[in-house]
Motif scaffolding. Structure first.
Motif, PDB file in Angstrom:
ATOM      1  N   ARG A 247       0.845  -1.195   0.000  1.00 33.94           N
ATOM      2  CA  ARG A 247       0.000   0.000   0.000  1.00 33.94           C
ATOM      3  C   ARG A 247       0.877   1.240   0.000  1.00 33.94           C
ATOM      4  O   ARG A 247       1.782   1.381   0.825  1.00 33.94           O
ATOM      5  CB  ARG A 247      -0.877   0.043   1.251  1.00 33.94           C
ATOM      6  CG  ARG A 247      -1.926  -1.021   1.282  1.00 33.94           C
ATOM      7  CD  ARG A 247      -2.900  -0.728   2.442  1.00 33.94           C
ATOM      8  NE  ARG A 247      -3.714  -1.894   2.684  1.00 33.94           N
ATOM      9  CZ  ARG A 247      -3.684  -2.614   3.801  1.00 33.94           C
ATOM     10  NH1 ARG A 247      -2.907  -2.278   4.812  1.00 33.94           N
ATOM     11  NH2 ARG A 247      -4.444  -3.680   3.918  1.00 33.94           N
ATOM     12  N   ALA A 248       0.566   2.149  -0.904  1.00 32.55           N
ATOM     13  CA  ALA A 248       1.284   3.419  -0.957  1.00 32.55           C
ATOM     14  C   ALA A 248       0.687   4.372   0.067  1.00 32.55           C
ATOM     15  O   ALA A 248      -0.275   4.035   0.760  1.00 32.55           O
ATOM     16  CB  ALA A 248       1.197   3.996  -2.366  1.00 32.55           C
ATOM     17  N   SER A 249       1.252   5.580   0.146  1.00 32.08           N
ATOM     18  CA  SER A 249       0.807   6.495   1.212  1.00 32.08           C
ATOM     19  C   SER A 249      -0.522   7.171   0.891  1.00 32.08           C
ATOM     20  O   SER A 249      -1.098   7.826   1.744  1.00 32.08           O
ATOM     21  CB  SER A 249       1.887   7.544   1.476  1.00 32.08           C
ATOM     22  OG  SER A 249       2.073   8.339   0.326  1.00 32.08           O
ATOM     23  N   LEU A 250      -1.018   7.023  -0.332  1.00 30.63           N
ATOM     24  CA  LEU A 250      -2.353   7.553  -0.664  1.00 30.63           C
ATOM     25  C   LEU A 250      -3.404   6.481  -0.384  1.00 30.63           C
ATOM     26  O   LEU A 250      -3.127   5.301  -0.595  1.00 30.63           O
ATOM     27  CB  LEU A 250      -2.427   7.873  -2.162  1.00 30.63           C
ATOM     28  CG  LEU A 250      -1.955   9.208  -2.683  1.00 30.63           C
ATOM     29  CD1 LEU A 250      -2.196   9.271  -4.193  1.00 30.63           C
ATOM     30  CD2 LEU A 250      -2.694  10.339  -1.998  1.00 30.63           C
ATOM     31  N   PRO A 251      -4.607   6.874   0.012  1.00 32.05           N
ATOM     32  CA  PRO A 251      -5.634   5.850   0.240  1.00 32.05           C
ATOM     33  C   PRO A 251      -5.961   5.077  -1.050  1.00 32.05           C
ATOM     34  O   PRO A 251      -5.858   5.626  -2.150  1.00 32.05           O
ATOM     35  CB  PRO A 251      -6.855   6.662   0.698  1.00 32.05           C
ATOM     36  CG  PRO A 251      -6.456   8.079   0.763  1.00 32.05           C
ATOM     37  CD  PRO A 251      -5.065   8.232   0.295  1.00 32.05           C
ATOM     38  N   ASN A 252      -6.351   3.814  -0.883  1.00 27.39           N
ATOM     39  CA  ASN A 252      -6.779   2.974  -2.023  1.00 27.39           C
ATOM     40  C   ASN A 252      -5.777   2.940  -3.162  1.00 27.39           C
ATOM     41  O   ASN A 252      -6.160   2.918  -4.336  1.00 27.39           O
ATOM     42  CB  ASN A 252      -8.150   3.432  -2.552  1.00 27.39           C
ATOM     43  CG  ASN A 252      -9.216   3.288  -1.497  1.00 27.39           C
ATOM     44  OD1 ASN A 252      -9.161   2.360  -0.680  1.00 27.39           O
ATOM     45  ND2 ASN A 252     -10.154   4.204  -1.479  1.00 27.39           N
ATOM     46  N   THR A 253      -4.489   2.951  -2.804  1.00 24.23           N
ATOM     47  CA  THR A 253      -3.447   2.949  -3.823  1.00 24.23           C
ATOM     48  C   THR A 253      -2.391   1.909  -3.474  1.00 24.23           C
ATOM     49  O   THR A 253      -1.904   1.875  -2.339  1.00 24.23           O
ATOM     50  CB  THR A 253      -2.778   4.342  -3.895  1.00 24.23           C
ATOM     51  OG1 THR A 253      -3.787   5.311  -4.160  1.00 24.23           O
ATOM     52  CG2 THR A 253      -1.724   4.390  -4.989  1.00 24.23           C
ATOM     53  N   VAL A 254      -2.058   1.068  -4.445  1.00 24.25           N
ATOM     54  CA  VAL A 254      -0.956   0.112  -4.259  1.00 24.25           C
ATOM     55  C   VAL A 254       0.073   0.340  -5.370  1.00 24.25           C
ATOM     56  O   VAL A 254      -0.236   0.891  -6.423  1.00 24.25           O
ATOM     57  CB  VAL A 254      -1.454  -1.353  -4.297  1.00 24.25           C
ATOM     58  CG1 VAL A 254      -2.319  -1.668  -3.097  1.00 24.25           C
ATOM     59  CG2 VAL A 254      -2.205  -1.652  -5.603  1.00 24.25           C
ATOM     60  N   ALA A 255       1.314  -0.088  -5.101  1.00 27.58           N
ATOM     61  CA  ALA A 255       2.358  -0.016  -6.120  1.00 27.58           C
ATOM     62  C   ALA A 255       3.012  -1.381  -6.195  1.00 27.58           C
ATOM     63  O   ALA A 255       3.156  -2.080  -5.184  1.00 27.58           O
ATOM     64  CB  ALA A 255       3.386   1.050  -5.766  1.00 27.58           C
TER      65      ALA A 255
END
Ligand code: FAD
Length: 385
Positions: A247-255
């Motif tokens: 999970r990235a630091s933005l909500p609902n975001t993965v990298a």
């Protein structure tokens, strides 16, 4: 989550789409990629495709059956919360997958400079590798070694220019890198040599010497393709910073894939692994995390390279290792292992010894300790050490 936008249509992006559908996600998925191709695998580009044994490496997947809106030839330019700005306008999302991979670093200079990242790069380069052509390859890393293999086989006059004291010094250290030096038979290998610029007709070295070449290939590494995220409210540091769930630091975001720097529970450090196995397997976790499940990505990283007739395989993370132990004959089949201070296996490198790789990877995963005395005997299998 109703609409997932996947930016980057390489292996990691495609596999995340497959994993989302595999987990029953029935919402809308848009997959956008800068390249105008159906997703393909990159490892064959510097092997079968460059050697002329294959023309393409498309991944066998049915995008229609996956019910994905595939947007080839479309780039993401910027990100605002909930909106991706693309070359075709704005696109709203409520789940985002960042899978933009990495892009080659190039050198200064006005001369033509080839890189090898895309299938188009591979076709262009392959057409130029003909007998007698002078090829200068900058960088004796993984890509440089594989390109040198193909160029030598094509009958080119090959020079490899490397800044470090041995090939693969950055990846493996100089001790093991030196063991691969003998493979450069018939190639003018220049070590400890810095390039100043790529000019018309060849390469200018620091100090002034000019290496003439018809074809210059730069293989000095890649950087994560995250420039489009500059200015977005997301943590970037050597790629997209993620937790162990990707999970990235933005909500609902993965990298995921080459662009992601994830927290490794196993190694207690942040890793960004530019290898096929990560792009293949991390998407399962990325998809699960995006759908709200609690799973971690905690692999023993794996990588292989085929160069100068040798199968080179690596598993683990050797900066965690303190002692390097050699197994086998450096002139033939050999391997090496890195042990931690308390004799656990941190990493294994195997040259034409696939069994050491397979067993080593399992031992690393299990966290077993090994007997250093027995390890030095290549006749004793790792499993019995
Ligand atoms: P990529 O494959 O880079 O895909 C990312 C995609 O995103 C690209 O198509 C790119 O054009 C697109 N993109 C980038 N920015 C944007 C944007 N802003 N908007 C839209 N799209 C964008 N690994 C091994 O383990 N073994 C090997 O032998 C091996 N050989 C390799 C040989 C070559 C020549 C190369 C290039 C790589 C090799 N690798 C190998 C590494 C492996 O291929 C990569 O780790 C893998 O491709 C990573 O997949 P990815 O999907 O994360 O990134």
């Amino acid at each position: 989550v109703n609409h997932v936008v996947v930016v980057g249509a390489g292996l990691a992006g495609l596999r995340t789409v497959e994993a989302l559908r595999g987990r029953g996600f029935s919402g809308r998925i848009t997959l956008m990629g800068q390249e105008r191709h159906h997703p393909y695998d990159r490892p064959p580009l510097s092997k079968a495709v460059l050697l002329g044994d294959a023309d393409t490496s498309y991944i066998d997947t049915d995008l229609d059956a996956l019910e994905v809106d595939f947007w080839p030839g479309v780039s993401a330019k910027a990100l605002r919360r909930g909106v991706v700005e693309t070359t075709e306008g704005e696109l709203g999302y409520d789940g985002l997958v960042i899978a933009t991979g990495a892009e080659p670093i190039t050198l200064p200079g006005d001369g033509p400079q080839h890189v090898l990242r895309t299938i188009d790069d591979a076709h262009e380069l392959r057409a130029m590798l003909v007998p007698g052509v002078r090829v200068a390859i900058i960088g004796a890393g993984w890509i440089g070694a594989e390109v040198a293999t193909a160029a030598r086989r094509a009958g080119c006059v090959v020079t490899v220019i490397e800044a470090g004291p041995t090939p693969l010094a950055t990846a493996l250290g100089t001790e093991l890198g030196a063991q691969t030096q003998r493979w450069y038979d018939g190639i003018d290998l220049r070590l400890d040599t810095m390039v100043d610029s790529v000019d018309e007709g060849g390469v200018r070295l620091v100090g002034g010497e000019f290496v003439e070449a018809h074809v210059v290939v730069t293989g000095i590494g890649v950087r994560p393709a995250v420039e489009w995220l500059t200015g977005a409210d997301i943590d970037l540091h050597n790629g997209v910073v993620t937790d162990e769930h990707l999970r990235a630091s933005l909500p609902n975001t993965v990298a995921v894939g080459d662009c992601a720097a994830w927290w490794s529970r196993r190694w207690q450090t942040r890793l960004r692994v530019e290898h096929w196995d990560t792009a293949l397997n991390a998407p399962e976790v990325a998809a699960a995390s995006l759908l709200g499940e609690d799973v971690a990505y905690d692999p023993v990283p794996y990588f292989w390279s085929e160069q100068f007739g040798h199968m080179v395989q690596y598993a683990g993370h050797h900066p965690a290792g303190e002692r390097l132990i050699h197994r086998g004959d450096p002139e033939g089949k050999w391997s090496a292992v890195w042990l931690t201070a308390d004799d656990a296996l941190a990493a294994v490198l195997a040259v034409d010894r696939p069994r050491d790789l397979v067993q080593g990877r399992r031992i690393i995963d299990a966290g077993h300790r090994l007997d250093a005395e027995r390890l030095v005997d290549p006749e004793v299998s790792l499993r019995d050490c």
